[in-house]
Motif scaffolding. Structure first.
Motif, PDB file in Angstrom:
ATOM      1  N   UNK A 199      30.800  31.090  23.122  1.00  0.00           N
ATOM      2  CA  UNK A 199      30.754  30.953  24.710  1.00  0.00           C
ATOM      3  C   UNK A 199      29.499  31.862  25.115  1.00  0.00           C
ATOM      4  N   UNK A 200      28.722  31.386  25.720  1.00  0.00           N
ATOM      5  CA  UNK A 200      27.669  32.196  26.701  1.00  0.00           C
ATOM      6  C   UNK A 200      27.673  31.585  27.943  1.00  0.00           C
ATOM      7  N   UNK A 201      27.891  32.518  29.059  1.00  0.00           N
ATOM      8  CA  UNK A 201      27.990  31.940  30.521  1.00  0.00           C
ATOM      9  C   UNK A 201      26.540  32.727  31.075  1.00  0.00           C
ATOM     10  N   UNK A 202      25.690  32.058  31.543  1.00  0.00           N
ATOM     11  CA  UNK A 202      24.596  32.486  32.320  1.00  0.00           C
ATOM     12  C   UNK A 202      24.838  32.071  33.856  1.00  0.00           C
TER      13      UNK A 202
ATOM     14  N   UNK B 121      39.496  34.643  40.144  1.00  0.00           N
ATOM     15  CA  UNK B 121      39.630  35.201  41.447  1.00  0.00           C
ATOM     16  C   UNK B 121      38.132  35.518  42.016  1.00  0.00           C
ATOM     17  N   UNK B 122      37.431  35.769  40.907  1.00  0.00           N
ATOM     18  CA  UNK B 122      35.991  36.345  41.466  1.00  0.00           C
ATOM     19  C   UNK B 122      35.330  35.081  42.133  1.00  0.00           C
ATOM     20  N   UNK B 123      35.311  33.932  41.688  1.00  0.00           N
ATOM     21  CA  UNK B 123      34.617  32.778  42.032  1.00  0.00           C
ATOM     22  C   UNK B 123      35.316  32.402  43.392  1.00  0.00           C
ATOM     23  N   UNK B 124      36.822  32.491  43.427  1.00  0.00           N
ATOM     24  CA  UNK B 124      37.162  32.134  44.728  1.00  0.00           C
ATOM     25  C   UNK B 124      36.696  32.878  45.759  1.00  0.00           C
TER      26      UNK B 124
ATOM     27  N   UNK C   1      34.226  33.076  32.072  1.00  0.00           N
ATOM     28  CA  UNK C   1      34.244  33.195  30.570  1.00  0.00           C
ATOM     29  C   UNK C   1      35.659  33.055  30.171  1.00  0.00           C
ATOM     30  N   UNK C   2      36.172  34.431  30.456  1.00  0.00           N
ATOM     31  CA  UNK C   2      37.549  34.595  29.930  1.00  0.00           C
ATOM     32  C   UNK C   2      38.522  33.167  30.187  1.00  0.00           C
ATOM     33  N   UNK C   3      38.516  32.840  31.323  1.00  0.00           N
ATOM     34  CA  UNK C   3      39.447  31.594  31.571  1.00  0.00           C
ATOM     35  C   UNK C   3      38.897  30.431  30.447  1.00  0.00           C
ATOM     36  N   UNK C   4      37.883  29.992  30.650  1.00  0.00           N
ATOM     37  CA  UNK C   4      37.396  28.880  29.761  1.00  0.00           C
ATOM     38  C   UNK C   4      37.750  29.235  28.278  1.00  0.00           C
ATOM     39  N   UNK C   5      37.504  30.370  27.581  1.00  0.00           N
ATOM     40  CA  UNK C   5      37.958  30.442  26.170  1.00  0.00           C
ATOM     41  C   UNK C   5      39.389  30.221  26.008  1.00  0.00           C
ATOM     42  N   UNK C   6      40.266  30.947  27.098  1.00  0.00           N
ATOM     43  CA  UNK C   6      41.667  30.855  26.875  1.00  0.00           C
ATOM     44  C   UNK C   6      42.145  29.635  27.020  1.00  0.00           C
ATOM     45  N   UNK C   7      41.778  28.775  27.931  1.00  0.00           N
ATOM     46  CA  UNK C   7      41.990  27.412  28.157  1.00  0.00           C
ATOM     47  C   UNK C   7      41.744  26.498  27.078  1.00  0.00           C
TER      48      UNK C   7
ATOM     49  N   UNK D 195      31.944  37.448  38.127  1.00  0.00           N
ATOM     50  CA  UNK D 195      32.191  36.069  37.880  1.00  0.00           C
ATOM     51  C   UNK D 195      32.072  35.390  36.780  1.00  0.00           C
ATOM     52  N   UNK D 196      30.906  35.676  36.133  1.00  0.00           N
ATOM     53  CA  UNK D 196      30.690  35.049  34.840  1.00  0.00           C
ATOM     54  C   UNK D 196      31.670  35.607  33.858  1.00  0.00           C
ATOM     55  N   UNK D 197      32.180  36.994  34.070  1.00  0.00           N
ATOM     56  CA  UNK D 197      32.939  37.472  33.008  1.00  0.00           C
ATOM     57  C   UNK D 197      34.329  36.814  33.337  1.00  0.00           C
ATOM     58  N   UNK D 198      34.917  36.597  34.632  1.00  0.00           N
ATOM     59  CA  UNK D 198      36.124  35.988  34.885  1.00  0.00           C
ATOM     60  C   UNK D 198      36.149  34.699  34.363  1.00  0.00           C
TER      61      UNK D 198
END
Length: 146
Positions: free
Chosen positions: A69-72, A116-119, A52-58, A47-50
Protein backbone atom coordinates in the motif's frame (compact mmCIF):
# COMPACT_ATOMS: atom_id res chain seq x y z
CA UNK A 1 -17.54 4.47 31.65
CA UNK A 2 -14.97 5.22 28.96
CA UNK A 3 -11.39 5.91 29.96
CA UNK A 4 -9.75 8.87 28.24
CA UNK A 5 -6.33 8.38 26.68
CA UNK A 6 -3.81 10.99 27.68
CA UNK A 7 -0.95 11.67 25.29
CA UNK A 8 1.95 13.85 26.38
CA UNK A 9 4.68 15.39 24.29
CA UNK A 10 7.24 18.12 24.32
CA UNK A 11 8.68 20.51 21.74
CA UNK A 12 12.00 22.16 22.51
CA UNK A 13 13.54 25.09 20.68
CA UNK A 14 17.04 24.25 19.46
CA UNK A 15 18.09 27.47 17.72
CA UNK A 16 16.91 29.83 15.00
CA UNK A 17 13.82 28.26 13.43
CA UNK A 18 14.61 24.71 14.52
CA UNK A 19 12.65 22.75 17.12
CA UNK A 20 12.64 19.09 18.16
CA UNK A 21 9.50 17.29 19.23
CA UNK A 22 8.93 13.98 20.95
CA UNK A 23 5.88 12.14 22.25
CA UNK A 24 6.40 10.61 25.68
CA UNK A 25 7.12 6.89 25.40
CA UNK A 26 7.89 6.95 21.67
CA UNK A 27 11.34 6.07 20.38
CA UNK A 28 11.69 8.72 17.68
CA UNK A 29 11.91 12.47 17.62
CA UNK A 30 10.80 14.88 14.92
CA UNK A 31 12.73 17.94 13.83
CA UNK A 32 10.34 20.80 13.13
CA UNK A 33 11.04 23.93 11.14
CA UNK A 34 14.42 24.66 9.53
CA UNK A 35 16.16 21.42 8.55
CA UNK A 36 13.07 19.41 9.37
CA UNK A 37 9.40 19.20 8.52
CA UNK A 38 6.82 21.92 9.06
CA UNK A 39 4.03 21.15 11.51
CA UNK A 40 1.39 21.49 8.76
CA UNK A 41 3.24 19.02 6.52
CA UNK A 42 3.56 16.70 9.49
CA UNK A 43 -0.22 16.94 9.89
CA UNK A 44 -0.65 15.67 6.31
CA UNK A 45 1.73 12.77 6.94
CA UNK A 46 -0.16 11.96 10.12
CA UNK A 47 -3.42 11.69 8.17
CA UNK A 48 -1.76 9.51 5.52
CA UNK A 49 -0.20 7.25 8.15
CA UNK A 50 -3.42 6.96 10.14
CA UNK A 51 -5.58 5.97 7.18
CA UNK A 52 -2.87 3.68 5.70
CA UNK A 53 -2.77 1.72 8.95
CA UNK A 54 -6.57 1.44 9.03
CA UNK A 55 -6.88 0.28 5.41
CA UNK A 56 -4.23 -2.43 5.76
CA UNK A 57 -5.74 -3.75 9.00
CA UNK A 58 -9.29 -3.74 7.59
CA UNK A 59 -8.30 -5.48 4.34
CA UNK A 60 -6.37 -8.10 6.30
CA UNK A 61 -9.43 -8.72 8.49
CA UNK A 62 -11.46 -9.08 5.28
CA UNK A 63 -8.85 -11.68 4.22
CA UNK A 64 -8.04 -9.72 1.08
CA UNK A 65 -4.66 -10.55 -0.56
CA UNK A 66 -3.06 -7.12 -0.04
CA UNK A 67 0.65 -7.14 -0.85
CA UNK A 68 1.42 -3.47 -0.49
CA UNK A 69 0.00 0.00 0.00
CA UNK A 70 1.12 3.52 -0.79
CA UNK A 71 -0.83 6.56 0.28
CA UNK A 72 -0.14 9.87 -1.43
CA UNK A 73 -1.64 12.97 0.11
CA UNK A 74 -1.98 16.53 -1.14
CA UNK A 75 -3.33 19.52 0.72
CA UNK A 76 -4.44 22.98 -0.37
CA UNK A 77 -4.17 25.62 2.34
CA UNK A 78 -6.08 28.86 2.78
CA UNK A 79 -4.24 32.07 1.96
CA UNK A 80 -5.45 33.84 5.11
CA UNK A 81 -4.52 32.99 8.69
CA UNK A 82 -4.99 30.54 10.20
CA UNK A 83 -3.70 28.80 7.05
CA UNK A 84 -5.59 25.56 7.60
CA UNK A 85 -6.12 23.01 4.85
CA UNK A 86 -9.28 23.77 2.91
CA UNK A 87 -8.98 20.65 0.74
CA UNK A 88 -7.07 17.37 1.06
CA UNK A 89 -6.90 14.62 -1.55
CA UNK A 90 -5.73 11.14 -0.56
CA UNK A 91 -4.66 8.68 -3.27
CA UNK A 92 -4.57 5.03 -2.22
CA UNK A 93 -2.44 2.68 -4.33
CA UNK A 94 -3.12 -0.90 -3.29
CA UNK A 95 -0.98 -3.78 -4.55
CA UNK A 96 -2.46 -7.27 -4.88
CA UNK A 97 -5.56 -8.97 -6.25
CA UNK A 98 -7.82 -7.05 -3.90
CA UNK A 99 -11.56 -6.76 -4.57
CA UNK A 100 -12.30 -3.12 -5.48
CA UNK A 101 -15.58 -2.98 -3.52
CA UNK A 102 -13.83 -4.26 -0.39
CA UNK A 103 -10.98 -1.80 -0.89
CA UNK A 104 -13.45 1.08 -1.17
CA UNK A 105 -15.27 -0.17 1.93
CA UNK A 106 -12.00 -0.30 3.87
CA UNK A 107 -11.21 3.29 2.84
CA UNK A 108 -14.72 4.46 3.74
CA UNK A 109 -14.49 2.80 7.17
CA UNK A 110 -11.16 4.50 7.75
CA UNK A 111 -12.44 7.90 6.63
CA UNK A 112 -15.85 7.72 8.32
CA UNK A 113 -15.09 5.84 11.53
CA UNK A 114 -11.50 5.02 12.44
CA UNK A 115 -9.02 7.67 11.25
CA UNK A 116 -8.91 10.25 14.02
CA UNK A 117 -6.45 12.44 12.10
CA UNK A 118 -8.85 12.75 9.13
CA UNK A 119 -11.68 13.47 11.55
CA UNK A 120 -9.73 16.43 12.94
CA UNK A 121 -9.37 17.89 9.46
CA UNK A 122 -13.05 17.40 8.68
CA UNK A 123 -14.09 19.03 11.97
CA UNK A 124 -12.19 22.15 10.92
CA UNK A 125 -14.13 22.23 7.64
CA UNK A 126 -11.55 20.61 5.37
CA UNK A 127 -12.97 18.86 2.31
CA UNK A 128 -11.29 15.42 2.36
CA UNK A 129 -11.65 13.31 -0.77
CA UNK A 130 -9.90 10.22 -2.08
CA UNK A 131 -8.98 8.24 -5.17
CA UNK A 132 -8.14 4.56 -5.46
CA UNK A 133 -5.80 2.62 -7.72
CA UNK A 134 -5.37 -1.15 -7.51
CA UNK A 135 -2.24 -2.69 -9.01
CA UNK A 136 -3.00 -6.36 -9.58
CA UNK A 137 -0.39 -9.12 -9.52
CA UNK A 138 -0.75 -9.73 -13.25
CA UNK A 139 -0.06 -6.07 -14.12
CA UNK A 140 3.48 -4.82 -14.72
CA UNK A 141 4.89 -3.26 -11.54
CA UNK A 142 5.06 0.51 -11.41
CA UNK A 143 7.98 2.36 -9.87
CA UNK A 144 7.49 2.82 -6.17
CA UNK A 145 8.11 6.35 -5.01
CA UNK A 146 10.61 6.88 -2.23
Amino acid sequence: MKIMTIVKGRVRWIEGEQFIGRIEGDQCSVILGEGGISPMKLLLLSVAGCTAYDVVMILEKMREPIKGLEVEIEGVRREEHPRIYKEVTIHYRIYGNVDEKKARRAIELSQEKYCSASAHLKLSGTNVKYTLEIIRDDEPPSKLSK
